[in-house]
Design a protein around this motif. Structure first.
Motif, PDB file in Angstrom:
ATOM      1  N   MET A   1       7.965 -15.267  -2.424  1.00 14.76           N
ATOM      2  CA  MET A   1       7.770 -14.209  -1.585  1.00 14.76           C
ATOM      3  C   MET A   1       6.905 -12.967  -2.104  1.00 14.76           C
ATOM      4  SD  MET A   1       9.727 -12.150   1.701  1.00 14.76           S
ATOM      5  CE  MET A   1      10.115 -13.476   2.491  1.00 14.76           C
ATOM      6  N   LEU A   3       5.645  -9.490  -3.390  1.00 15.20           N
ATOM      7  CA  LEU A   3       6.240  -8.131  -3.535  1.00 15.20           C
ATOM      8  C   LEU A   3       5.014  -7.176  -3.810  1.00 15.20           C
ATOM      9  CD1 LEU A   3       9.022  -6.415  -4.061  1.00 15.20           C
ATOM     10  CD2 LEU A   3       8.512  -7.033  -6.535  1.00 15.20           C
ATOM     11  N   GLU A  51       9.876  -0.972  -3.388  1.00 18.07           N
ATOM     12  CA  GLU A  51       9.575  -2.429  -3.437  1.00 18.07           C
ATOM     13  C   GLU A  51       9.498  -2.805  -1.975  1.00 18.07           C
ATOM     14  OE1 GLU A  51      12.024  -4.784  -5.873  1.00 18.07           O
ATOM     15  OE2 GLU A  51      11.367  -4.035  -7.605  1.00 18.07           O
ATOM     16  N   ARG A  53       8.566  -5.854   0.858  1.00 19.55           N
ATOM     17  CA  ARG A  53       8.188  -7.493   0.963  1.00 19.55           C
ATOM     18  C   ARG A  53       7.557  -7.693   2.325  1.00 19.55           C
ATOM     19  NH1 ARG A  53       9.643 -10.305  -2.935  1.00 19.55           N
ATOM     20  NH2 ARG A  53      11.486  -9.642  -4.338  1.00 19.55           N
ATOM     21  N   GLN A  56       8.640  -5.772   6.141  1.00 23.90           N
ATOM     22  CA  GLN A  56       9.727  -4.892   6.205  1.00 23.90           C
ATOM     23  C   GLN A  56       9.084  -3.589   6.851  1.00 23.90           C
ATOM     24  OE1 GLN A  56      10.618  -4.884   1.630  1.00 23.90           O
ATOM     25  NE2 GLN A  56      12.623  -4.638   2.626  1.00 23.90           N
ATOM     26  N   ARG A  91       0.858  -5.462  -6.375  1.00 27.36           N
ATOM     27  CA  ARG A  91       1.268  -6.466  -5.378  1.00 27.36           C
ATOM     28  C   ARG A  91       0.939  -7.730  -6.054  1.00 27.36           C
ATOM     29  NH1 ARG A  91      -2.615  -5.673  -1.328  1.00 27.36           N
ATOM     30  NH2 ARG A  91      -4.155  -6.487  -2.554  1.00 27.36           N
TER      31      ARG A  91
END
Length: 93
Positions: A1, A3, A51, A53, A56, A91
């Protein structure tokens, strides 16, 4: 995924966001402006969101963080919270 690392400044009005964006374009320090003007608790960290993802953040902010170029100030981006100026620092894909 994926980040990402990003920081932002959240203000109430589009006009205020535009004024801050102009200051940034002239070389103002993002972190200092965030500490002074942002309405988000992240202002204590110079706007650092940590951080992130996908999913969020609210959709409009998420779109900037995961689709727009790095190291540029994006916005103002309108959400239910106000107007954001967003800088994506890192990223991975």
């Amino acid at each position: 995924m994926p980040l990402a690392l990003a920081r932002h400044i959240l203000v109430k009005t589009q006009a205020e966001a535009e004024q801050l964006k102009q200051k940034l374009a002239k070389g103002a320090d993002f972190g200092q402006l965030a500490k002074r003007h942002s309405l988000c608790p992240s202002k204590k960290r110079g706007g650092d969101l940590g951080e992130i993802r996908p999913g969020q953040m609210v959709r409009a902010v998420d779109q900037v963080i995961f689709k727009k170029p790095l190291h540029q100030v994006h916005g103002p981006v309108k959400t239910k919270f106000g107007f954001h100026l967003i800088e994506v620092i890192f990223r991975d894909r």
